[in-house]
Write a protein that holds these residues in place. Structure first.
Motif, PDB file in Angstrom:
ATOM      1  N   LEU A   6      -4.956   2.234   5.617  1.00  0.00           N
ATOM      2  CA  LEU A   6      -6.304   2.546   5.131  1.00  0.00           C
ATOM      3  C   LEU A   6      -6.557   1.917   3.767  1.00  0.00           C
ATOM      4  N   CYS A   7      -5.566   1.958   2.885  1.00  0.00           N
ATOM      5  CA  CYS A   7      -5.721   1.344   1.559  1.00  0.00           C
ATOM      6  C   CYS A   7      -5.929  -0.160   1.701  1.00  0.00           C
ATOM      7  N   GLY A   8      -5.132  -0.795   2.541  1.00  0.00           N
ATOM      8  CA  GLY A   8      -5.266  -2.231   2.741  1.00  0.00           C
ATOM      9  C   GLY A   8      -6.609  -2.609   3.339  1.00  0.00           C
ATOM     10  N   LEU A   9      -7.060  -1.843   4.293  1.00  0.00           N
ATOM     11  CA  LEU A   9      -8.324  -2.120   4.971  1.00  0.00           C
ATOM     12  C   LEU A   9      -9.522  -1.913   4.037  1.00  0.00           C
ATOM     13  N   SER A  10      -9.444  -0.896   3.202  1.00  0.00           N
ATOM     14  CA  SER A  10     -10.557  -0.558   2.318  1.00  0.00           C
ATOM     15  C   SER A  10     -10.516  -1.309   0.994  1.00  0.00           C
ATOM     16  N   GLY A  11      -9.324  -1.725   0.580  1.00  0.00           N
ATOM     17  CA  GLY A  11      -9.171  -2.331  -0.741  1.00  0.00           C
ATOM     18  C   GLY A  11      -9.105  -1.297  -1.849  1.00  0.00           C
ATOM     19  N   CYS A  12      -9.053  -0.030  -1.472  1.00  0.00           N
ATOM     20  CA  CYS A  12      -9.024   1.063  -2.447  1.00  0.00           C
ATOM     21  C   CYS A  12      -7.588   1.415  -2.857  1.00  0.00           C
TER      22      CYS A  12
END
Length: 119
Positions: free
Chosen positions: A76-82
């Motif tokens: 999720l972090c990788g996909l969102s950039g968050c």
């Protein structure tokens, strides 16, 4: 009557320090903006990605590669950039210059006890 400040307010370092003690659970967007992780980091990221990609939760979950089934937050972090941040920990797959600056501001304000962050 003074305006109340809570986990649904726009994040403000000074107001946060005035209202919370030893607590920090936020998400930093790629542009460096800070948002409370409500109701949780994972749920925040799911909602953020679904809104920005105009997909349903079910569509998002179906896209998750098998190797991330037990490491969903990293995906999720990788996909969102968050970046997900707690008082003593920050997780993410990449850090933008703006996110690094925000991490430094959180650290300088005493909200984040994390050591240095490599860009």
């Amino acid at each position: 009557m003074p305006e109340s400040y809570d986990l649904h307010s726009d994040f403000d370092i000074q107001k946060h320090k005035e209202n919370f003690i030893n607590y920090l659970e936020v998400v930093i967007h790629p542009d460096g903006s800070v948002h409370y992780a409500v109701p949780s980091h994972q749920e925040y990221l799911i909602r953020y990605i679904c809104e920005h990609r105009n997909i349903t939760r079910e569509e998002l979950e179906a896209k998750c590669p098998r190797e991330y089934y037990c490491d969903f937050m990293t995906w999720l972090c990788g996909l969102s950039g968050c970046i997900c941040v707690w008082s003593h920990l920050a997780t993410g797959t990449q850090v933008t210059a703006k996110q690094a600056k925000t991490l430094d501001q959180l650290r300088a304000s005493g909200l984040l006890t994390l050591g240095g962050w490599d860009e």
